[in-house]
Design a protein around this motif. Structure first.
Motif, PDB file in Angstrom:
ATOM      1  N   LEU A  80     -24.371  22.818  31.861  1.00 29.00           N
ATOM      2  CA  LEU A  80     -25.626  23.108  32.549  1.00 29.00           C
ATOM      3  C   LEU A  80     -25.456  23.394  34.036  1.00 29.00           C
ATOM      4  CD1 LEU A  80     -27.896  20.403  30.845  1.00 29.00           C
ATOM      5  CD2 LEU A  80     -27.450  22.761  30.136  1.00 29.00           C
ATOM      6  N   SER A  81     -24.237  23.314  34.543  1.00 30.17           N
ATOM      7  CA  SER A  81     -24.006  23.556  35.970  1.00 30.17           C
ATOM      8  C   SER A  81     -24.198  25.033  36.318  1.00 30.17           C
ATOM      9  CB  SER A  81     -22.587  23.122  36.350  1.00 30.17           C
ATOM     10  OG  SER A  81     -22.277  23.546  37.666  1.00 30.17           O
ATOM     11  N   ARG A  82     -24.897  25.299  37.413  1.00 31.84           N
ATOM     12  CA  ARG A  82     -25.112  26.681  37.842  1.00 31.84           C
ATOM     13  C   ARG A  82     -23.842  27.331  38.378  1.00 31.84           C
ATOM     14  NH1 ARG A  82     -29.470  24.242  40.341  1.00 31.84           N
ATOM     15  NH2 ARG A  82     -28.533  24.646  42.386  1.00 31.84           N
ATOM     16  N   HIS A  83     -22.821  26.524  38.684  1.00 29.11           N
ATOM     17  CA  HIS A  83     -21.589  27.103  39.234  1.00 29.11           C
ATOM     18  C   HIS A  83     -20.959  28.086  38.249  1.00 29.11           C
ATOM     19  CE1 HIS A  83     -18.688  25.036  36.607  1.00 29.11           C
ATOM     20  NE2 HIS A  83     -17.754  25.733  37.216  1.00 29.11           N
ATOM     21  N   HIS A  84     -21.249  27.930  36.954  1.00 23.93           N
ATOM     22  CA  HIS A  84     -20.659  28.821  35.958  1.00 23.93           C
ATOM     23  C   HIS A  84     -20.978  30.278  36.272  1.00 23.93           C
ATOM     24  CE1 HIS A  84     -19.194  25.624  33.422  1.00 23.93           C
ATOM     25  NE2 HIS A  84     -20.396  25.094  33.309  1.00 23.93           N
ATOM     26  N   TYR A  85     -22.220  30.565  36.696  1.00 21.98           N
ATOM     27  CA  TYR A  85     -22.568  31.947  37.017  1.00 21.98           C
ATOM     28  C   TYR A  85     -22.680  32.211  38.518  1.00 21.98           C
ATOM     29  CZ  TYR A  85     -27.399  30.147  37.293  1.00 21.98           C
ATOM     30  OH  TYR A  85     -28.526  29.431  37.611  1.00 21.98           O
ATOM     31  N   GLU A  86     -22.915  31.172  39.328  1.00 20.53           N
ATOM     32  CA  GLU A  86     -23.069  31.402  40.767  1.00 20.53           C
ATOM     33  C   GLU A  86     -21.735  31.697  41.446  1.00 20.53           C
ATOM     34  OE1 GLU A  86     -27.100  28.846  41.862  1.00 20.53           O
ATOM     35  OE2 GLU A  86     -25.132  27.933  42.181  1.00 20.53           O
ATOM     36  N   THR A  87     -20.660  31.065  41.010  1.00 12.67           N
ATOM     37  CA  THR A  87     -19.356  31.272  41.658  1.00 12.67           C
ATOM     38  C   THR A  87     -18.243  31.613  40.670  1.00 12.67           C
ATOM     39  OG1 THR A  87     -18.878  28.886  41.574  1.00 12.67           O
ATOM     40  CG2 THR A  87     -19.909  29.736  43.581  1.00 12.67           C
ATOM     41  N   HIS A  88     -18.182  30.904  39.544  1.00 11.01           N
ATOM     42  CA  HIS A  88     -16.996  31.028  38.703  1.00 11.01           C
ATOM     43  C   HIS A  88     -16.948  32.347  37.938  1.00 11.01           C
ATOM     44  CE1 HIS A  88     -13.332  29.365  37.325  1.00 11.01           C
ATOM     45  NE2 HIS A  88     -13.692  29.245  36.073  1.00 11.01           N
ATOM     46  N   LEU A  89     -18.075  32.905  37.598  1.00 12.00           N
ATOM     47  CA  LEU A  89     -18.102  34.188  36.901  1.00 12.00           C
ATOM     48  C   LEU A  89     -17.378  35.260  37.717  1.00 12.00           C
ATOM     49  CD1 LEU A  89     -19.053  36.209  34.758  1.00 12.00           C
ATOM     50  CD2 LEU A  89     -21.281  36.257  35.912  1.00 12.00           C
ATOM     51  N   ALA A  90     -17.707  35.359  38.989  1.00 10.85           N
ATOM     52  CA  ALA A  90     -17.064  36.361  39.845  1.00 10.85           C
ATOM     53  C   ALA A  90     -15.572  36.075  40.013  1.00 10.85           C
ATOM     54  CB  ALA A  90     -17.749  36.407  41.205  1.00 10.85           C
ATOM     55  N   GLU A  91     -15.205  34.800  40.126  1.00 14.82           N
ATOM     56  CA  GLU A  91     -13.785  34.437  40.249  1.00 14.82           C
ATOM     57  C   GLU A  91     -13.015  34.848  39.008  1.00 14.82           C
ATOM     58  OE1 GLU A  91     -14.600  30.453  43.015  1.00 14.82           O
ATOM     59  OE2 GLU A  91     -14.332  30.284  40.842  1.00 14.82           O
ATOM     60  N   GLN A  92     -13.594  34.600  37.845  1.00 17.02           N
ATOM     61  CA  GLN A  92     -12.954  34.974  36.587  1.00 17.02           C
ATOM     62  C   GLN A  92     -12.744  36.488  36.509  1.00 17.02           C
ATOM     63  OE1 GLN A  92     -12.215  33.314  33.463  1.00 17.02           O
ATOM     64  NE2 GLN A  92     -12.308  31.315  34.438  1.00 17.02           N
ATOM     65  N   TYR A  93     -13.791  37.237  36.840  1.00 15.81           N
ATOM     66  CA  TYR A  93     -13.690  38.693  36.734  1.00 15.81           C
ATOM     67  C   TYR A  93     -12.650  39.266  37.694  1.00 15.81           C
ATOM     68  CZ  TYR A  93     -14.884  43.623  36.759  1.00 15.81           C
ATOM     69  OH  TYR A  93     -14.804  44.990  36.672  1.00 15.81           O
ATOM     70  N   ARG A  94     -12.635  38.772  38.929  1.00 19.49           N
ATOM     71  CA  ARG A  94     -11.663  39.271  39.907  1.00 19.49           C
ATOM     72  C   ARG A  94     -10.236  39.052  39.417  1.00 19.49           C
ATOM     73  NH1 ARG A  94     -15.300  37.206  43.880  1.00 19.49           N
ATOM     74  NH2 ARG A  94     -14.121  35.240  43.948  1.00 19.49           N
ATOM     75  N   PHE A  95      -9.976  37.862  38.874  1.00 20.22           N
ATOM     76  CA  PHE A  95      -8.636  37.538  38.386  1.00 20.22           C
ATOM     77  C   PHE A  95      -8.233  38.475  37.244  1.00 20.22           C
ATOM     78  CE2 PHE A  95      -6.211  35.046  35.197  1.00 20.22           C
ATOM     79  CZ  PHE A  95      -5.008  34.967  35.887  1.00 20.22           C
ATOM     80  N   LEU A  96      -9.100  38.627  36.272  1.00 24.53           N
ATOM     81  CA  LEU A  96      -8.758  39.457  35.120  1.00 24.53           C
ATOM     82  C   LEU A  96      -8.690  40.939  35.481  1.00 24.53           C
ATOM     83  CD1 LEU A  96     -10.919  37.581  32.474  1.00 24.53           C
ATOM     84  CD2 LEU A  96      -8.423  37.509  32.733  1.00 24.53           C
ATOM     85  N   LYS A  97      -9.503  41.372  36.431  1.00 26.92           N
ATOM     86  CA  LYS A  97      -9.441  42.760  36.882  1.00 26.92           C
ATOM     87  C   LYS A  97      -8.102  43.050  37.556  1.00 26.92           C
ATOM     88  CE  LYS A  97     -11.773  46.161  39.821  1.00 26.92           C
ATOM     89  NZ  LYS A  97     -12.864  46.376  40.816  1.00 26.92           N
ATOM     90  N   LEU A  98      -7.586  42.090  38.336  1.00 23.41           N
ATOM     91  CA  LEU A  98      -6.268  42.271  38.959  1.00 23.41           C
ATOM     92  C   LEU A  98      -5.201  42.541  37.908  1.00 23.41           C
ATOM     93  CD1 LEU A  98      -6.023  39.482  41.717  1.00 23.41           C
ATOM     94  CD2 LEU A  98      -5.954  41.958  42.077  1.00 23.41           C
ATOM     95  N   LEU A  99      -5.208  41.758  36.852  1.00 22.11           N
ATOM     96  CA  LEU A  99      -4.220  41.913  35.797  1.00 22.11           C
ATOM     97  C   LEU A  99      -4.398  43.235  35.060  1.00 22.11           C
ATOM     98  CD1 LEU A  99      -4.249  38.282  34.408  1.00 22.11           C
ATOM     99  CD2 LEU A  99      -2.286  39.423  35.432  1.00 22.11           C
TER     100      LEU A  99
END
Length: 280
Positions: A80-99
């Motif tokens: 239920l934490s908002r961090h999943h979409y407020e911060t971590h979603l963008a972090e996940q995408y940036r990492f996978l986009k680099l690869l």
């Protein structure tokens, strides 16, 4: 084949490492924030970094894998934490986009049954997503972003929707870990919900085995339910554990209320998984 596994020190990751180590023709790189420990199979290469701050040439650092099994995700099991979409979603995408931009040929990413939302009954991959908690919303959003990215860059994408797992190494607050702790300490009762919920349960070793097979045998599979395909009540599951261990412990049914963020009865369709891998 070269395989990298992120989230390698986590609950699912540790079992994936054991499963992939059984494949003799595979080179594995385990990726985690924490340093290697007893969870790392002997002789397996380990790379330590946080995906929010990866090394400049992360694809090379991972040994230029043929496929990435991406399990890393922070903040669980707080769905239920908002961090999943407020911060971590963008972090996940940036990492996978680099690869992906560096040439990653194939990606298998862990999704969640929470992407289906509050639907009841058997859940098929063709159903439109309708997530109702921040974690499910963020996972579904990441999948959509990666589908656009895969169309642009040409890598193969598999999205493994995980259902309810249990087994060794699970978080202390999980049903399985609480049950094992209560039984091993001689508790007279085990407090739980009424147990009438129908869920799709699969032991984590079997989840890991299926993830590795999907990564190796079915690249670019799209959305795939990694599930048993069978509805099982929570009560029946716990009673089965009790029978295995033969502990003189009573189940205190109804001690906890049913969670409001999930329906009473849902399970996955395993038909697509069976088409891809054969009988599992």
């Amino acid at each position: 084949m070269r395989i990298a596994v992120t989230g390698a020190s986590g609950f699912v990751g540790r079992h994936v490492l054991r499963a992939v180590a059984e494949h003799k023709d595979v080179e594995v790189v385990a990726v985690s924030r924490r340093p290697p420990g007893a969870w790392l199979p002997s002789g397996m290469r380990h790379v330590a970094f946080d995906l929010t701050a990866p090394p400049p040439d992360v694809f090379a650092a991972l040994g230029q894998p043929d496929v990435l099994i991406h399990l890393a995700w922070s903040g669980l099991p707080n769905y239920l934490s908002r961090h999943h979409y407020e911060t971590h979603l963008a972090e996940q995408y940036r990492f996978l986009k680099l690869l992906a931009a560096a040439g990653l040929p194939s990606l298998l990413c862990a999704g969640t049954c929470f992407e289906y939302g509050m639907r009841s009954g058997e859940l098929h991959e063709s159903l439109p997503p309708d997530p109702r908690n921040p974690y499910g919303f963020a996972k579904d959003a990441l999948r959509r972003e990666l589908e656009f990215l895969a169309a642009d860059l040409g890598f193969k994408l598999s999205w493994a929707r995980l259902f309810y797992m249990y087994g060794e190494g699970q978080a202390p607050g999980s049903l399985y870990s609480q049950f094992m702790a209560a039984g091993s300490t001689g508790a007279a009762e085990f407090p739980m919900s009424g147990g009438e919920q129908l869920r799709d349960f699969l032991h984590v070793t079997e989840v890991a085995r299926r993830l590795v097979r999907l990564a190796c045998e079915a690249p670019g599979a799209g959305i795939v339910n990694v599930c048993s395909g069978q509805p099982t009540s929570v009560r029946a599951l716990v009673e089965g554990w009790l029978q295995i261990h033969r502990w003189p412990m009573k189940l205190a049914l109804g001690h906890y209320a049913y969670p409001a963020y999930e329906p009473m009865a849902f399970w996955g369709s395993g038909a697509k998984l069976t088409r891809l891998l054969g009988p599992t």
